[in-house]
Design a protein around this motif. Structure first.
Motif, PDB file in Angstrom:
ATOM      1  N   HIS A  97      35.525  31.355  71.449  1.00  0.00           N
ATOM      2  CA  HIS A  97      35.012  32.566  72.144  1.00  0.00           C
ATOM      3  C   HIS A  97      33.668  32.926  72.264  1.00  0.00           C
ATOM      4  O   HIS A  97      33.023  32.529  71.410  1.00  0.00           O
ATOM      5  N   ILE A  98      33.247  33.567  73.371  1.00  0.00           N
ATOM      6  CA  ILE A  98      31.965  34.183  73.445  1.00  0.00           C
ATOM      7  C   ILE A  98      32.096  35.585  73.112  1.00  0.00           C
ATOM      8  O   ILE A  98      33.018  36.164  73.780  1.00  0.00           O
ATOM      9  N   MET A  99      31.127  36.193  72.019  1.00  0.00           N
ATOM     10  CA  MET A  99      31.490  37.318  71.449  1.00  0.00           C
ATOM     11  C   MET A  99      30.488  38.059  72.019  1.00  0.00           C
ATOM     12  O   MET A  99      29.061  37.620  71.795  1.00  0.00           O
ATOM     13  N   LYS A 100      30.723  39.414  71.990  1.00  0.00           N
ATOM     14  CA  LYS A 100      29.581  40.494  72.199  1.00  0.00           C
ATOM     15  C   LYS A 100      29.943  41.630  71.040  1.00  0.00           C
ATOM     16  O   LYS A 100      30.775  42.108  70.944  1.00  0.00           O
ATOM     17  N   ASN A 101      28.991  41.552  70.035  1.00  0.00           N
ATOM     18  CA  ASN A 101      29.000  42.213  68.980  1.00  0.00           C
ATOM     19  C   ASN A 101      30.162  41.501  68.158  1.00  0.00           C
ATOM     20  O   ASN A 101      30.175  40.366  67.848  1.00  0.00           O
ATOM     21  N   GLU A 102      31.296  42.159  67.777  1.00  0.00           N
ATOM     22  CA  GLU A 102      32.353  41.819  67.360  1.00  0.00           C
ATOM     23  C   GLU A 102      33.691  41.781  68.186  1.00  0.00           C
ATOM     24  O   GLU A 102      35.011  41.593  67.755  1.00  0.00           O
ATOM     25  N   GLU A 103      33.324  41.641  69.547  1.00  0.00           N
ATOM     26  CA  GLU A 103      34.490  41.813  70.347  1.00  0.00           C
ATOM     27  C   GLU A 103      34.412  40.493  71.203  1.00  0.00           C
ATOM     28  O   GLU A 103      33.427  39.880  71.601  1.00  0.00           O
ATOM     29  N   GLU A 104      35.856  39.917  71.335  1.00  0.00           N
ATOM     30  CA  GLU A 104      35.873  38.968  71.949  1.00  0.00           C
ATOM     31  C   GLU A 104      35.785  38.982  73.533  1.00  0.00           C
ATOM     32  O   GLU A 104      36.586  39.675  74.048  1.00  0.00           O
ATOM     33  N   VAL A 105      35.081  38.688  74.193  1.00  0.00           N
ATOM     34  CA  VAL A 105      34.685  38.627  75.543  1.00  0.00           C
ATOM     35  C   VAL A 105      35.610  37.593  76.619  1.00  0.00           C
ATOM     36  O   VAL A 105      36.291  37.821  77.280  1.00  0.00           O
ATOM     37  N   VAL A 106      35.311  36.422  76.382  1.00  0.00           N
ATOM     38  CA  VAL A 106      35.771  35.213  77.051  1.00  0.00           C
ATOM     39  C   VAL A 106      36.528  34.100  76.152  1.00  0.00           C
ATOM     40  O   VAL A 106      35.633  33.870  75.192  1.00  0.00           O
ATOM     41  N   ILE A 107      37.202  33.325  76.651  1.00  0.00           N
ATOM     42  CA  ILE A 107      37.614  32.089  75.685  1.00  0.00           C
ATOM     43  C   ILE A 107      37.200  30.862  76.669  1.00  0.00           C
ATOM     44  O   ILE A 107      37.240  30.877  77.676  1.00  0.00           O
ATOM     45  N   LEU A 108      36.703  29.754  75.916  1.00  0.00           N
ATOM     46  CA  LEU A 108      36.587  28.469  76.027  1.00  0.00           C
ATOM     47  C   LEU A 108      37.951  27.706  75.476  1.00  0.00           C
ATOM     48  O   LEU A 108      37.786  27.443  74.310  1.00  0.00           O
ATOM     49  N   PHE A 109      39.029  27.029  76.415  1.00  0.00           N
ATOM     50  CA  PHE A 109      40.172  26.259  75.649  1.00  0.00           C
ATOM     51  C   PHE A 109      40.339  24.970  76.686  1.00  0.00           C
ATOM     52  O   PHE A 109      40.056  25.046  77.769  1.00  0.00           O
ATOM     53  N   ALA A 110      40.585  24.088  75.644  1.00  0.00           N
ATOM     54  CA  ALA A 110      41.076  22.621  76.291  1.00  0.00           C
ATOM     55  C   ALA A 110      42.249  22.338  75.453  1.00  0.00           C
ATOM     56  O   ALA A 110      42.174  22.435  74.271  1.00  0.00           O
ATOM     57  N   GLN A 111      43.622  21.892  76.198  1.00  0.00           N
ATOM     58  CA  GLN A 111      44.577  21.449  75.281  1.00  0.00           C
ATOM     59  C   GLN A 111      44.245  19.965  74.811  1.00  0.00           C
ATOM     60  O   GLN A 111      43.188  19.572  75.144  1.00  0.00           O
ATOM     61  N   VAL A 112      45.194  19.780  73.825  1.00  0.00           N
ATOM     62  CA  VAL A 112      45.139  18.290  73.238  1.00  0.00           C
ATOM     63  C   VAL A 112      45.290  17.409  74.339  1.00  0.00           C
ATOM     64  O   VAL A 112      46.088  17.521  75.138  1.00  0.00           O
ATOM     65  N   GLY A 113      44.496  16.335  74.283  1.00  0.00           N
ATOM     66  CA  GLY A 113      44.549  15.301  75.201  1.00  0.00           C
ATOM     67  C   GLY A 113      44.385  14.054  74.667  1.00  0.00           C
ATOM     68  O   GLY A 113      43.795  13.870  73.284  1.00  0.00           O
ATOM     69  N   ASP A 114      44.484  12.687  75.269  1.00  0.00           N
ATOM     70  CA  ASP A 114      44.232  11.316  74.909  1.00  0.00           C
ATOM     71  C   ASP A 114      42.760  11.180  74.992  1.00  0.00           C
ATOM     72  O   ASP A 114      42.335  10.213  74.395  1.00  0.00           O
ATOM     73  N   ARG A 115      42.179  11.945  75.973  1.00  0.00           N
ATOM     74  CA  ARG A 115      40.699  11.521  76.031  1.00  0.00           C
ATOM     75  C   ARG A 115      39.826  12.720  76.045  1.00  0.00           C
ATOM     76  O   ARG A 115      40.320  13.894  76.299  1.00  0.00           O
ATOM     77  N   SER A 116      38.522  12.653  75.660  1.00  0.00           N
ATOM     78  CA  SER A 116      37.546  13.944  75.507  1.00  0.00           C
ATOM     79  C   SER A 116      37.148  14.124  76.614  1.00  0.00           C
ATOM     80  O   SER A 116      36.657  13.265  77.598  1.00  0.00           O
ATOM     81  N   ILE A 117      36.642  15.417  77.104  1.00  0.00           N
ATOM     82  CA  ILE A 117      36.157  15.819  78.375  1.00  0.00           C
ATOM     83  C   ILE A 117      35.198  17.194  78.194  1.00  0.00           C
ATOM     84  O   ILE A 117      35.092  17.404  76.990  1.00  0.00           O
ATOM     85  N   MET A 118      34.249  17.090  79.201  1.00  0.00           N
ATOM     86  CA  MET A 118      33.267  18.342  78.997  1.00  0.00           C
ATOM     87  C   MET A 118      33.952  19.522  79.500  1.00  0.00           C
ATOM     88  O   MET A 118      34.355  19.523  80.369  1.00  0.00           O
ATOM     89  N   GLN A 119      33.683  20.652  78.799  1.00  0.00           N
ATOM     90  CA  GLN A 119      34.340  21.941  79.211  1.00  0.00           C
ATOM     91  C   GLN A 119      33.154  22.992  79.264  1.00  0.00           C
ATOM     92  O   GLN A 119      32.550  22.781  78.273  1.00  0.00           O
ATOM     93  N   SER A 120      33.179  23.873  80.038  1.00  0.00           N
ATOM     94  CA  SER A 120      32.244  24.978  80.250  1.00  0.00           C
ATOM     95  C   SER A 120      32.873  26.382  80.409  1.00  0.00           C
ATOM     96  O   SER A 120      34.072  26.513  81.014  1.00  0.00           O
ATOM     97  N   GLN A 121      32.195  27.294  80.226  1.00  0.00           N
ATOM     98  CA  GLN A 121      32.627  28.787  80.349  1.00  0.00           C
ATOM     99  C   GLN A 121      31.185  29.469  80.680  1.00  0.00           C
ATOM    100  O   GLN A 121      30.172  29.060  80.031  1.00  0.00           O
ATOM    101  N   SER A 122      31.218  30.569  81.578  1.00  0.00           N
ATOM    102  CA  SER A 122      29.939  31.311  81.849  1.00  0.00           C
ATOM    103  C   SER A 122      30.545  32.756  82.118  1.00  0.00           C
ATOM    104  O   SER A 122      31.505  32.921  82.762  1.00  0.00           O
ATOM    105  N   LEU A 123      29.355  33.627  82.017  1.00  0.00           N
ATOM    106  CA  LEU A 123      29.782  34.924  82.444  1.00  0.00           C
ATOM    107  C   LEU A 123      28.531  35.707  82.353  1.00  0.00           C
ATOM    108  O   LEU A 123      27.487  35.348  81.954  1.00  0.00           O
ATOM    109  N   MET A 124      28.575  37.035  83.074  1.00  0.00           N
ATOM    110  CA  MET A 124      27.335  37.961  83.015  1.00  0.00           C
ATOM    111  C   MET A 124      27.931  39.211  82.176  1.00  0.00           C
ATOM    112  O   MET A 124      29.018  39.720  82.245  1.00  0.00           O
ATOM    113  N   LEU A 125      26.853  39.668  81.306  1.00  0.00           N
ATOM    114  CA  LEU A 125      27.110  40.845  80.373  1.00  0.00           C
ATOM    115  C   LEU A 125      26.152  41.821  80.721  1.00  0.00           C
ATOM    116  O   LEU A 125      24.957  41.633  80.681  1.00  0.00           O
ATOM    117  N   GLU A 126      26.398  43.075  80.717  1.00  0.00           N
ATOM    118  CA  GLU A 126      25.389  44.051  80.603  1.00  0.00           C
ATOM    119  C   GLU A 126      25.395  44.602  79.272  1.00  0.00           C
ATOM    120  O   GLU A 126      25.885  45.116  78.493  1.00  0.00           O
TER     121      GLU A 126
END
Length: 266
Positions: free
Chosen positions: A195-224
């Motif tokens: 999770h990307i956290m703002k103070n103690e709050e969960e803002v967005v999640i980065l999730f990838a399921q179990v797989g046979d191979r590894s991959i690059m995963q990303s997440q982005s957002l804008m916060l005030e």
């Protein structure tokens, strides 16, 4: 008239003629000389000039003798001047120059001049507030029975040290709108859950399921953000197999953010 009277008259006439005779005799002579001079008038010769100069030199007093009080001098006479020239004394100006005086008081301000031209259009507002960071992690990370803060060990950009490398958190000192980006490398046969956290709050999640191979995963957002807000990345606790991959030779995990717009800008 008798004989006696005629004799007296004749004597009187003879006496008168004798008295005026010399005068009458000289009048024709003077007039004749004047006519003769006018008829024969000529310019003085050089000899006459030399003779006249000798006469003047004869009567000119020497330097040791004073001028005779009874004789007048003409301006055309040769010799020294009656009033000799007196030398004017020379003054050395440099010796009269004194030391530099103290600075005088400042004068009154003059009147303002006329304003020419019209005021131009206002320029663009200068951006004077900045905040930015970009960090990475070279070590892999596995979940545990509690939540874990992702700590980063590599610093790419950390403007004004707003990102704390020891706590793994970005602290907001310039309020405004920010952009954040998180990139991870999954682990094959394992789940990725963060999770990307703002103070103690969960803002967005980065999730990838179990797989046979590894991959690059990303997440982005804008916060005030407000001043003293904190933004950080949290690895979910170990209710399931959860991990992110990295190694010492390469950097697979990165976290970045920067200020887009300051809070006081219109």
């Amino acid at each position: 008239m008798g004989f006696r009277g005629q004799g007296l008259l004749l004597a009187y006439c003879l006496l008168l003629a004798f008295a005026s005779g010399p005068v009458l005799s000289r009048v024709p002579h003077v007039q004749g000389e004047q006519q003769e001079w006018e008829g024969t008038e000529e310019l003085p010769s050089p000899a006459d000039h030399a003779k006249r100069a000798e006469e003047h030199e004869k009567y000119r007093p020497s330097q040791d003798e004073g001028l005779p009080a009874s004789r007048c001098l003409r301006c055309c006479d040769p010799g020294t001047s009656m009033y000799p020239a007196t030398a004017v004394p020379q003054i050395n100006i440099t010796i009269l120059k004194g030391e530099k005086g103290d600075r005088g008081d400042r004068g009154l301000q003059g009147k303002y001049g006329k304003t020419e031209g019209s005021m131009g259009a206002p320029g663009e507002r200068c951006k004077s507030h900045y905040a930015a960071f970009s960090v990475g992690r070279k070590k892999p990370m596995h979940s545990n029975h509690y939540y874990q803060t992702v700590i980063f060990d590599t610093e790419f950009v950390n403007l004004y040290s707003h990102f704390n490398m020891f706590t793994g958190k970005f602290y907001c000192y310039v309020p405004g709108i920010y952009f954040f980006s998180l990139n991870v490398h999954t682990w094959n046969q394992k789940e990725t859950y963060l999770h990307i956290m703002k103070n103690e709050e969960e803002v967005v999640i980065l999730f990838a399921q179990v797989g046979d191979r590894s991959i690059m995963q990303s997440q982005s957002l804008m916060l005030e953000l407000q001043e003293q807000d904190q933004v950080w990345v949290r690895l979910y606790k170990g209710e399931r197999e959860n991990a992110i991959f990295s190694e010492e030779l390469d950097t697979y995990i990165t976290f970045s953010g920067y200020l887009v717009k300051h809070a006081t800008e219109p």
